[in-house]
Design a protein around this motif. Structure first.
Motif, PDB file in Angstrom:
ATOM      1  N   TYR A 296      27.845  36.310  30.421  1.00 20.72           N
ATOM      2  CA  TYR A 296      28.000  36.866  31.765  1.00 20.72           C
ATOM      3  C   TYR A 296      27.514  38.313  31.830  1.00 20.72           C
ATOM      4  N   TYR A 297      27.813  39.061  30.785  1.00 20.26           N
ATOM      5  CA  TYR A 297      27.530  40.494  30.780  1.00 20.26           C
ATOM      6  C   TYR A 297      26.736  40.858  29.518  1.00 20.26           C
ATOM      7  N   PRO A 298      25.434  40.523  29.500  1.00 16.50           N
ATOM      8  CA  PRO A 298      24.609  40.763  28.304  1.00 16.50           C
ATOM      9  C   PRO A 298      24.113  42.211  28.219  1.00 16.50           C
ATOM     10  N   PHE A 299      24.995  43.136  28.532  1.00 16.81           N
ATOM     11  CA  PHE A 299      24.657  44.560  28.524  1.00 16.81           C
ATOM     12  C   PHE A 299      25.959  45.339  28.391  1.00 16.81           C
ATOM     13  N   VAL A 300      25.834  46.594  28.112  1.00 14.77           N
ATOM     14  CA  VAL A 300      27.009  47.458  27.999  1.00 14.77           C
ATOM     15  C   VAL A 300      27.441  47.892  29.392  1.00 14.77           C
ATOM     16  N   ILE A 301      28.718  47.688  29.711  1.00 13.72           N
ATOM     17  CA  ILE A 301      29.264  48.216  30.964  1.00 13.72           C
ATOM     18  C   ILE A 301      29.786  49.614  30.660  1.00 13.72           C
ATOM     19  N   ASN A 302      29.098  50.591  31.159  1.00 16.92           N
ATOM     20  CA  ASN A 302      29.400  51.975  30.805  1.00 16.92           C
ATOM     21  C   ASN A 302      30.671  52.500  31.457  1.00 16.92           C
ATOM     22  N   GLU A 303      30.995  51.963  32.597  1.00 16.70           N
ATOM     23  CA  GLU A 303      32.164  52.472  33.331  1.00 16.70           C
ATOM     24  C   GLU A 303      32.917  51.311  33.971  1.00 16.70           C
ATOM     25  N   GLY A 304      34.198  51.157  33.591  1.00 24.00           N
ATOM     26  CA  GLY A 304      35.011  50.082  34.131  1.00 24.00           C
ATOM     27  C   GLY A 304      34.871  48.787  33.342  1.00 24.00           C
ATOM     28  N   HIS A 305      35.506  47.735  33.824  1.00 22.03           N
ATOM     29  CA  HIS A 305      35.441  46.409  33.210  1.00 22.03           C
ATOM     30  C   HIS A 305      35.679  45.370  34.298  1.00 22.03           C
TER      31      HIS A 305
ATOM     32  N   ASP B 148      39.090  37.444  35.192  1.00 24.88           N
ATOM     33  CA  ASP B 148      37.794  38.066  35.465  1.00 24.88           C
ATOM     34  C   ASP B 148      37.610  38.110  36.981  1.00 24.88           C
ATOM     35  N   ILE B 149      37.765  39.289  37.561  1.00 22.86           N
ATOM     36  CA  ILE B 149      37.694  39.433  39.014  1.00 22.86           C
ATOM     37  C   ILE B 149      36.261  39.301  39.504  1.00 22.86           C
ATOM     38  N   VAL B 150      35.311  39.792  38.740  1.00 18.47           N
ATOM     39  CA  VAL B 150      33.909  39.716  39.156  1.00 18.47           C
ATOM     40  C   VAL B 150      33.492  38.259  39.334  1.00 18.47           C
ATOM     41  N   LYS B 151      33.842  37.418  38.376  1.00 19.34           N
ATOM     42  CA  LYS B 151      33.458  36.006  38.417  1.00 19.34           C
ATOM     43  C   LYS B 151      34.523  35.116  39.038  1.00 19.34           C
ATOM     44  N   GLU B 152      35.688  35.699  39.364  1.00 20.49           N
ATOM     45  CA  GLU B 152      36.807  34.940  39.924  1.00 20.49           C
ATOM     46  C   GLU B 152      37.164  33.765  39.002  1.00 20.49           C
ATOM     47  N   GLU B 153      37.393  34.078  37.715  1.00 12.22           N
ATOM     48  CA  GLU B 153      37.725  33.054  36.732  1.00 12.22           C
ATOM     49  C   GLU B 153      38.927  33.479  35.899  1.00 12.22           C
ATOM     50  N   LEU B 154      39.841  32.534  35.705  1.00 13.06           N
ATOM     51  CA  LEU B 154      41.002  32.771  34.858  1.00 13.06           C
ATOM     52  C   LEU B 154      40.695  32.262  33.459  1.00 13.06           C
ATOM     53  N   VAL B 155      40.933  33.113  32.486  1.00 12.39           N
ATOM     54  CA  VAL B 155      40.535  32.830  31.102  1.00 12.39           C
ATOM     55  C   VAL B 155      41.782  32.764  30.219  1.00 12.39           C
TER      56      VAL B 155
ATOM     57  N   THR C 138      57.250  37.964  56.311  1.00 11.77           N
ATOM     58  CA  THR C 138      55.912  38.455  56.655  1.00 11.77           C
ATOM     59  C   THR C 138      55.194  38.790  55.353  1.00 11.77           C
ATOM     60  N   PRO C 139      54.605  37.803  54.694  1.00  7.32           N
ATOM     61  CA  PRO C 139      54.027  38.012  53.357  1.00  7.32           C
ATOM     62  C   PRO C 139      52.859  39.000  53.371  1.00  7.32           C
ATOM     63  N   LEU C 140      52.702  39.669  52.247  1.00  9.37           N
ATOM     64  CA  LEU C 140      51.632  40.646  52.067  1.00  9.37           C
ATOM     65  C   LEU C 140      50.743  40.208  50.907  1.00  9.37           C
ATOM     66  N   TYR C 141      49.449  40.163  51.156  1.00  6.57           N
ATOM     67  CA  TYR C 141      48.479  39.745  50.150  1.00  6.57           C
ATOM     68  C   TYR C 141      47.445  40.850  49.933  1.00  6.57           C
ATOM     69  N   LYS C 142      46.978  40.920  48.705  1.00 10.63           N
ATOM     70  CA  LYS C 142      45.939  41.893  48.364  1.00 10.63           C
ATOM     71  C   LYS C 142      44.782  41.161  47.689  1.00 10.63           C
ATOM     72  N   LYS C 143      43.599  41.387  48.187  1.00 11.10           N
ATOM     73  CA  LYS C 143      42.397  40.789  47.588  1.00 11.10           C
ATOM     74  C   LYS C 143      41.628  41.882  46.856  1.00 11.10           C
ATOM     75  N   ALA C 144      41.652  41.805  45.536  1.00 12.75           N
ATOM     76  CA  ALA C 144      40.926  42.777  44.717  1.00 12.75           C
ATOM     77  C   ALA C 144      39.509  42.279  44.462  1.00 12.75           C
ATOM     78  N   THR C 145      38.562  43.166  44.614  1.00 17.13           N
ATOM     79  CA  THR C 145      37.151  42.816  44.408  1.00 17.13           C
ATOM     80  C   THR C 145      36.521  43.809  43.448  1.00 17.13           C
ATOM     81  N   LYS C 146      35.706  43.277  42.556  1.00 22.68           N
ATOM     82  CA  LYS C 146      34.918  44.122  41.653  1.00 22.68           C
ATOM     83  C   LYS C 146      33.479  43.634  41.665  1.00 22.68           C
ATOM     84  N   ILE C 147      32.564  44.566  41.761  1.00 26.36           N
ATOM     85  CA  ILE C 147      31.142  44.223  41.673  1.00 26.36           C
ATOM     86  C   ILE C 147      30.478  45.155  40.676  1.00 26.36           C
TER      87      ILE C 147
ATOM     88  N   SER D 205      37.253  47.529  44.976  1.00 27.85           N
ATOM     89  CA  SER D 205      37.737  47.683  46.347  1.00 27.85           C
ATOM     90  C   SER D 205      38.875  46.694  46.588  1.00 27.85           C
ATOM     91  N   ASP D 206      39.744  47.040  47.518  1.00 28.92           N
ATOM     92  CA  ASP D 206      40.894  46.199  47.828  1.00 28.92           C
ATOM     93  C   ASP D 206      40.979  45.962  49.328  1.00 28.92           C
TER      94      ASP D 206
END
Length: 259
Positions: free
Chosen positions: A66-75, A103-110, A163-172, A190-191
């Motif tokens: 998925y990530y064939p490079f170094v991610i310099n900042e964040g994960h 994995d939030i970027v790929k939306e996959e549970l590992v 009155t439920p509260l939901y948060k959608k976290a996104t990473k790109i 972003s959230d």
């Protein structure tokens, strides 16, 4: 005869386990005895199936594919890039004390295979909900994808009241070219926040979009915000949760709404 007895016990345990289906979506009113019985059934079920092929049947998750490079900042993961112990309701079975990574970027549970040598990605369509790092992730609309307000995927259930509260976290992943470091890869987070009221979902971006939804108790809520010096631009998780908890406890809202 022994085999038949095991089959009967297995079917009974399976039936009891299905009562966990709505666990994160409803308040628990069971007695401690009932809860203990359920947990005992879960433990028996898993010991009966050990090693559990029901959970460890996903395909291999290869990070560097998925990530064939170094991610310099964040994960790309939720909170930590290390595995954490959590729970997952998978294929209508509750699995506890499981190594998980989201994995939030790929939306996959590992998860890890039983030998802990390989990482496996679970089938998303079989996941009812999961808990990791003290956060419960659900699909507010189940497997439906037609809601005009909610995008498909898992949401962090921050508050599970009337009155439920939901948060959608996104990473790109973004990148830019640096004369000193070459290609620089970094993660942008972003959230988005949503509440459910009167069987409808609403996106909230701050006080201006939240207050009209609580208009039937606007004065009380405004006083509560001032009294507690809540900053809705910062610490949104806590502020929104506190406001909705207070709102639901007001006399005209303390009866469970039809969500």
């Amino acid at each position: 005869m022994l085999h038949l007895k095991k089959v009967k016990i297995y079917l009974l345990a399976t039936l009891i386990l299905t009562s966990y289906t709505a666990l994160p979506q409803t308040s628990l009113t069971d007695t401690s005895i009932e809860i203990t019985s359920l947990h005992n059934a879960v433990n028996f079920y898993h010991s009966f199936l050990s090693p559990e092929t029901g959970l460890y049947n996903g395909s291999e998750y290869t990070y560097y594919a998925y990530y064939p490079f170094v991610i310099n900042e964040g994960h790309p993961f939720f909170q930590s890039n290390s595995f954490d112990t959590g729970s997952v309701f998978y294929n209508n079975v509750l699995y506890e004390n499981v190594l998980l990574q989201f994995d939030i970027v790929k939306e996959e549970l590992v998860t890890k295979d039983p030998s802990k040598m390989y990482s496996l990605k679970l089938h998303s369509d079989r996941i009812g909900w999961f808990n990791i790092s003290g956060h419960t992730f659900v699909r507010p609309e189940g497997k439906k994808t037609s809601n005009p307000v909610l995008s498909p995927g898992f949401y962090d259930l921050l508050y599970n009241g009337n009155t439920p509260l939901y948060k959608k976290a996104t990473k790109i992943l973004n990148e830019y070219s640096s004369s000193t470091e070459g290609l620089y890869h970094y993660v942008v987070e972003s959230d988005e926040y949503f509440i459910k009221k009167n069987n409808q979902y609403y996106k909230i971006k701050g006080k201006k979009s939240l207050m009209p939804l609580l208009n039937d108790s606007k004065k009380e809520v405004a006083q509560f915000i001032r009294k507690n010096k809540l900053n809705l631009k910062k610490n949104k998780d806590i502020s929104y949760k506190m406001i909705l908890t207070y709102y639901d406890r007001l006399p005209n809202h303390n009866v469970k709404a039809a969500n």
